[in-house]
Design a protein around this motif. Structure first.
Motif, short mmCIF file in Angstrom:
data_model
loop_
_atom_site.label_atom_id
_atom_site.label_comp_id
_atom_site.label_asym_id
_atom_site.label_seq_id
_atom_site.Cartn_x
_atom_site.Cartn_y
_atom_site.Cartn_z
N TYR A 192 97.92 -30.36 -47.21
CA TYR A 192 96.50 -30.47 -46.90
C TYR A 192 96.09 -31.94 -46.88
O TYR A 192 95.44 -32.40 -45.93
N ALA A 193 96.47 -32.69 -47.92
CA ALA A 193 96.08 -34.10 -48.01
C ALA A 193 96.70 -34.91 -46.87
O ALA A 193 96.04 -35.79 -46.29
N LEU A 194 97.93 -34.61 -46.53
CA LEU A 194 98.61 -35.31 -45.44
C LEU A 194 97.89 -35.09 -44.11
O LEU A 194 97.61 -36.04 -43.37
N GLN A 195 97.55 -33.84 -43.82
CA GLN A 195 96.87 -33.53 -42.57
C GLN A 195 95.46 -34.12 -42.54
O GLN A 195 95.01 -34.62 -41.51
N ARG A 196 94.77 -34.06 -43.66
CA ARG A 196 93.42 -34.61 -43.74
C ARG A 196 93.44 -36.11 -43.46
O ARG A 196 92.64 -36.63 -42.68
N HIS A 197 94.41 -36.80 -44.06
CA HIS A 197 94.53 -38.25 -43.85
C HIS A 197 94.84 -38.55 -42.38
O HIS A 197 94.26 -39.46 -41.79
N LEU A 213 92.65 -40.74 -39.68
CA LEU A 213 93.17 -41.86 -38.88
C LEU A 213 92.90 -41.65 -37.39
O LEU A 213 92.54 -42.59 -36.67
N ILE A 214 93.04 -40.41 -36.92
CA ILE A 214 92.77 -40.11 -35.51
C ILE A 214 91.30 -40.32 -35.21
O ILE A 214 90.95 -40.90 -34.18
N ALA A 215 90.43 -39.87 -36.09
CA ALA A 215 88.99 -40.04 -35.88
C ALA A 215 88.60 -41.51 -35.86
O ALA A 215 87.72 -41.91 -35.10
N ALA A 216 89.29 -42.34 -36.64
CA ALA A 216 89.00 -43.77 -36.68
C ALA A 216 89.64 -44.52 -35.52
O ALA A 216 89.39 -45.71 -35.35
N GLY A 217 90.49 -43.85 -34.75
CA GLY A 217 91.16 -44.49 -33.62
C GLY A 217 92.40 -45.26 -34.01
O GLY A 217 92.91 -46.06 -33.24
N GLU A 218 92.90 -45.05 -35.22
CA GLU A 218 94.07 -45.78 -35.71
C GLU A 218 95.37 -45.03 -35.45
O GLU A 218 96.45 -45.58 -35.68
N ALA A 219 95.29 -43.79 -34.99
CA ALA A 219 96.50 -43.00 -34.70
C ALA A 219 96.24 -42.16 -33.45
O ALA A 219 95.10 -41.83 -33.14
N GLU A 220 97.31 -41.85 -32.77
CA GLU A 220 97.25 -41.00 -31.57
C GLU A 220 97.59 -39.57 -31.96
O GLU A 220 98.47 -39.36 -32.80
N LEU A 222 99.43 -36.09 -31.97
CA LEU A 222 100.79 -35.68 -31.62
C LEU A 222 100.84 -34.22 -31.17
O LEU A 222 101.78 -33.83 -30.50
N THR A 223 99.85 -33.43 -31.56
CA THR A 223 99.86 -32.01 -31.27
C THR A 223 98.59 -31.62 -30.53
O THR A 223 97.62 -32.38 -30.48
N GLU A 224 98.60 -30.42 -29.99
CA GLU A 224 97.39 -29.90 -29.32
C GLU A 224 96.24 -29.78 -30.31
O GLU A 224 95.10 -30.06 -29.98
N ARG A 225 96.56 -29.36 -31.52
CA ARG A 225 95.54 -29.21 -32.55
C ARG A 225 94.85 -30.54 -32.80
O ARG A 225 93.62 -30.62 -32.87
N GLY A 271 108.89 -29.29 -37.03
CA GLY A 271 110.22 -29.00 -36.52
C GLY A 271 110.24 -28.92 -35.00
O GLY A 271 111.17 -29.42 -34.35
N ALA A 272 109.22 -28.32 -34.42
CA ALA A 272 109.14 -28.22 -32.96
C ALA A 272 108.99 -29.61 -32.33
O ALA A 272 109.61 -29.91 -31.31
N LEU A 273 108.19 -30.47 -32.96
CA LEU A 273 108.04 -31.85 -32.46
C LEU A 273 109.37 -32.60 -32.54
O LEU A 273 109.73 -33.33 -31.63
N ARG A 274 110.08 -32.41 -33.65
CA ARG A 274 111.37 -33.08 -33.83
C ARG A 274 112.38 -32.61 -32.79
O ARG A 274 113.09 -33.42 -32.19
#
Length: 97
Positions: free
Chosen positions: A17-22, A26-33, A35-38, A69-72
């Motif tokens: 949960y904490a990993l996904q929230r972080h 980052l995505i909301a701040a524009g610091e990360a792109e 990776l998934t449809e979600r 795993g699917a992304l990998r």
């Protein structure tokens, strides 16, 4: 009485949960792109100036592991495809007569 230590499953869920929230922050701040449809859907909501609920875009630990795993596997397939197209054909290596 001392409080009980959380089980490893509960600890893993809290970490996922904490990993996904972080990552969503980052995505909301524009610091990360995304990776998934979600994550792409989350970014669309942010760009539309809506206030998406982070919990709506966070999945349980087992689904996160399946998604990872699917992304990998997709990345490995792309890399294998790139390696096979970059490699010269065997007949190209033979000396010219």
């Amino acid at each position: 009485m001392r409080p009980r230590r959380p089980s490893s499953a509960r600890h893993d869920d809290a970490f996922a949960y904490a990993l996904q929230r972080h990552r969503l922050e980052l995505i909301a701040a524009g610091e990360a792109e995304p990776l998934t449809e979600r994550e792409s859907l989350f970014l669309r909501q942010v760009k539309a100036r809506r206030r998406p609920a982070y919990a709506d875009y966070i999945v349980p630990g087992p689904l996160l592991r399946a998604e990872t795993g699917a992304l990998r596997r997709a990345r490995e397939a792309r890399e294998a495809s790139a390696r096979s197209t970059d490699a010269p054909e065997p007949e190209d290596l033979s000396p010219a007569f």
